[in-house]
Design an enzyme around this catalytic site. Structure first.
Site, PDB file in Angstrom:
ATOM      1  N   ASP A  54      -8.767  -6.596   0.977  1.00 17.28           N
ATOM      2  CA  ASP A  54      -7.828  -6.720   2.088  1.00 17.28           C
ATOM      3  C   ASP A  54      -8.479  -6.036   3.271  1.00 17.28           C
ATOM      4  O   ASP A  54      -9.315  -5.145   3.097  1.00 17.28           O
ATOM      5  CB  ASP A  54      -6.501  -6.015   1.798  1.00 17.28           C
ATOM      6  CG  ASP A  54      -6.596  -4.532   2.082  1.00 17.28           C
ATOM      7  OD1 ASP A  54      -7.180  -3.815   1.255  1.00 17.28           O
ATOM      8  OD2 ASP A  54      -6.135  -4.091   3.157  1.00 17.28           O
ATOM      9  N   CYS A  95     -14.365 -26.156  10.672  1.00 17.12           N
ATOM     10  CA  CYS A  95     -13.084 -25.601  10.229  1.00 17.12           C
ATOM     11  C   CYS A  95     -11.975 -26.621  10.495  1.00 17.12           C
ATOM     12  O   CYS A  95     -11.945 -27.238  11.549  1.00 17.12           O
ATOM     13  CB  CYS A  95     -12.787 -24.310  10.989  1.00 17.12           C
ATOM     14  SG  CYS A  95     -11.195 -23.581  10.568  1.00 17.12           S
ATOM     15  N   CYS A 122      -8.611 -25.773  10.299  1.00 12.98           N
ATOM     16  CA  CYS A 122      -7.351 -25.041  10.446  1.00 12.98           C
ATOM     17  C   CYS A 122      -6.565 -25.649  11.616  1.00 12.98           C
ATOM     18  O   CYS A 122      -7.127 -26.379  12.435  1.00 12.98           O
ATOM     19  CB  CYS A 122      -7.626 -23.558  10.697  1.00 12.98           C
ATOM     20  SG  CYS A 122      -8.068 -23.147  12.387  1.00 12.98           S
ATOM     21  N   ASP A 150       0.869  -1.171   0.000  1.00 11.43           N
ATOM     22  CA  ASP A 150       0.000   0.000   0.000  1.00 11.43           C
ATOM     23  C   ASP A 150       0.909   1.225   0.000  1.00 11.43           C
ATOM     24  O   ASP A 150       2.002   1.204   0.559  1.00 11.43           O
ATOM     25  CB  ASP A 150      -0.928  -0.011   1.215  1.00 11.43           C
ATOM     26  CG  ASP A 150      -1.951   1.103   1.120  1.00 11.43           C
ATOM     27  OD1 ASP A 150      -2.257   1.514  -0.013  1.00 11.43           O
ATOM     28  OD2 ASP A 150      -2.436   1.568   2.156  1.00 11.43           O
ATOM     29  N   CYS A 172      -8.265 -25.102  15.065  1.00  9.32           N
ATOM     30  CA  CYS A 172      -9.488 -25.871  15.314  1.00  9.32           C
ATOM     31  C   CYS A 172      -9.209 -27.367  15.435  1.00  9.32           C
ATOM     32  O   CYS A 172      -9.945 -28.083  16.118  1.00  9.32           O
ATOM     33  CB  CYS A 172     -10.511 -25.610  14.211  1.00  9.32           C
ATOM     34  SG  CYS A 172     -11.224 -23.958  14.316  1.00  9.32           S
ATOM     35  N   GLY A 179       0.900   4.274   1.287  1.00  7.13           N
ATOM     36  CA  GLY A 179       1.019   5.290   2.326  1.00  7.13           C
ATOM     37  C   GLY A 179      -0.148   6.260   2.267  1.00  7.13           C
ATOM     38  O   GLY A 179      -0.324   7.114   3.129  1.00  7.13           O
ATOM     39  N   GLY A 180      -0.973   6.104   1.227  1.00 11.64           N
ATOM     40  CA  GLY A 180      -2.137   6.972   1.077  1.00 11.64           C
ATOM     41  C   GLY A 180      -3.106   6.843   2.237  1.00 11.64           C
ATOM     42  O   GLY A 180      -3.693   7.831   2.679  1.00 11.64           O
ATOM     43  N   GLY A 223     -11.132   4.677  -0.332  1.00  9.26           N
ATOM     44  CA  GLY A 223     -11.943   5.665   0.368  1.00  9.26           C
ATOM     45  C   GLY A 223     -13.308   5.172   0.805  1.00  9.26           C
ATOM     46  O   GLY A 223     -14.178   5.971   1.164  1.00  9.26           O
ATOM     47  N   HIS A 233      -6.489 -18.807  12.782  1.00  8.18           N
ATOM     48  CA  HIS A 233      -7.844 -19.269  12.479  1.00  8.18           C
ATOM     49  C   HIS A 233      -8.604 -18.265  11.616  1.00  8.18           C
ATOM     50  O   HIS A 233      -9.194 -18.625  10.598  1.00  8.18           O
ATOM     51  CB  HIS A 233      -8.648 -19.530  13.757  1.00  8.18           C
ATOM     52  CG  HIS A 233     -10.108 -19.714  13.474  1.00  8.18           C
ATOM     53  ND1 HIS A 233     -10.648 -20.903  13.048  1.00  8.18           N
ATOM     54  CD2 HIS A 233     -11.141 -18.823  13.474  1.00  8.18           C
ATOM     55  CE1 HIS A 233     -11.936 -20.739  12.809  1.00  8.18           C
ATOM     56  NE2 HIS A 233     -12.262 -19.493  13.061  1.00  8.18           N
TER      57      HIS A 233
END
Length: 376
Positions: free
Chosen positions: A271, A309, A311, A89, A314, A91-92, A221, A340
């Site tokens: 994200d 799940c 993972c 990203d 779990c 820095g905005g 935004g 998780h």
RNA sequence: GGGAGAAUUCCCGAGGGGCCAAAGGGGGCAGACUGUAAAUCUGUUGCAAAUUGCUUCGAUGGUUCGAAUCCAUCUUCUCCCA
């Protein structure tokens, strides 16, 4: 390069190919602001939880350890041990989140470092040079993320300035590559759509940046305090003006429900800090909704976090144990919780892709869009 | 054996006649968090039929219109001198 494989309504199933790896979309990028997923996860853990893209931050890495330090280490891929796609990203967002410490002009933004207060200037050229040093797969254009609510006049002025900044970003990236100064010579550039909650500004801005032939397009935004209906309205308005043959990224979004809705409206990339931050605070995503492990009712609950799940968390640990670790402030608790939640998000995206492959996304949307955001 | 001090709510700790159900921490309980200055922030934490009533500041008894606060005795603890 983005290839659209299939679509269901405006929802898209695709593949994004880069020099560092391939991303199956729709995808959720895992946020590692300072080149680490908070909660003590390394690049090797990301393989286990199904991560496709790691997201790092230009501003934070510029301050510490310094982008030139990273460049001398061979770039973020070598530095972190993550060999697949990395997006930085620009820095905005810090223009927005560090509002008390900054001043914006046409040239760029003057910050006071949140670490030691020292004066920092970052404009489009600086951001591009830093990202070139970091050597990410994808660099984001330097933009201003305008606060909500914004006045029409300010949103218009800011969006126009962000577009001028975008042209400078593209030019600077070209100069750096030409000079052979880029850590990653194949680095891509995404532009960012702004315009607050004003449809006409958003559309006009999107049309302008679409002509600049960038590697991908982001909607920025949003999810900055406006109602969800506003966010949906803006995405729906902008989407028809986004190039069909380029990948689309909705920045900073969101809850599982937001993501399912975003996919339905034609977004490919997401994200968000929520899965990792919420995990550290005891809020865990499950296929039945969100549970708050801090609640006293889980103190003697021997069941796994989510029976659906598989993972690592779990598979091996109980709610009672996880709650204890979190309450005790143990790093292990945060680590297991973050693993998780990110696994959950990455699995959510995999299920969305499967549904799109099979033409059942509409039903998937109906089944999960509400329930996953509910507290249980 | 002699002397000095201390006991406050789950814990630490302020408060030295009415504005005290009692500051401030901690802990507990609950909530928030959307391109991470975020291991942060907010609310709440004696009981109840709840703009009020009741119980609570080591115990018992007293002074006073009124006591966590003043007095007496007791209990326990800490420190100093033997």
């Amino acid at each position: 390069m983005y290839q659209l494989l299939k679509n269901e309504g405006t929802a898209r199933r695709g593949v994004f190919t880069t020099a560092d790896g391939t991303v199956q979309t729709p995808a959720f990028m895992n946020v590692a602001t300072v080149a680490a997923i908070k909660g003590a996860l390394s690049a090797y853990d990301l393989v286990d939880i199904g991560t496709q893209v790691m997201l790092c931050n230009t501003y934070h890495l510029h301050l510490r350890p310094g982008d030139e330090v990273v460049a001398r280490r061979g770039g973020l891929h070598k530095f972190t041990g993550w060999n697949s796609v990395i997006l930085t990203d620009s820095g905005g967002f810090q223009v927005f989140s560090l509002a008390k410490l900054r001043k914006i002009t046409e040239e760029g933004v003057a910050f006071n470092s949140h670490i030691d207060g020292r004066h920092i200037f970052m404009g489009p050229e600086e951001s591009m040079r830093i990202q070139a040093n970091l050597g990410s797969t994808i660099a984001m254009a330097f933009d201003e993320c305008v606060e909500n609510p914004a006045s029409y006049d300010y949103a218009k002025m800011s969006a126009a300035r962000t577009t001028r900044w975008l042209a400078r970003c593209k030019a600077e990236m070209g100069r750096i590559k030409e000079a052979g100064a880029a850590t990653n010579p194949n680095q891509l550039l995404f532009g960012i759509n702004q315009g607050a909650c004003f449809e006409d500004l958003r559309i006009e801005n999107m049309q302008q940046i679409a002509e600049m032939d960038l590697d991908g397009y982001a909607i920025g935004g949003l999810a900055v305090g406006e109602p969800k209906e506003e966010m949906a309205r803006i995405i729906t308005a902008v989407e028809p003006h986004m190039p069909k043959d380029k990948i689309r990224y909705l920045m900073g979004v969101g809850t599982p429900g937001d993501i399912i809705d975003g996919v339905a409206r034609g977004v490919d990339l997401f994200d968000c800090v929520m899965p990792s931050r919420n995990a550290r605070h005891g809020h865990l995503n499950t296929w039945g909704g969100i549970i708050n492990l801090n609640n006293a009712k889980y103190a003697e609950d021997d069941s796994s976090l989510d029976e659906h799940c598989d993972c690592p968390t779990c598979r091996h640990f109980s709610r009672a144990y996880l709650r204890h670790l979190l309450k005790a402030g143990e790093m292990l608790g945060m680590r297991l919780a973050v693993m998780h939640n990110l696994y959950f998000y990455n699995t959510l995206m995999a299920k969305i892709r499967t549904a799109l492959d099979e033409g059942t996304f509409c039903a998937f949307h109906r089944q999960y869009v509400k329930i996953l955001d509910q507290r249980i």
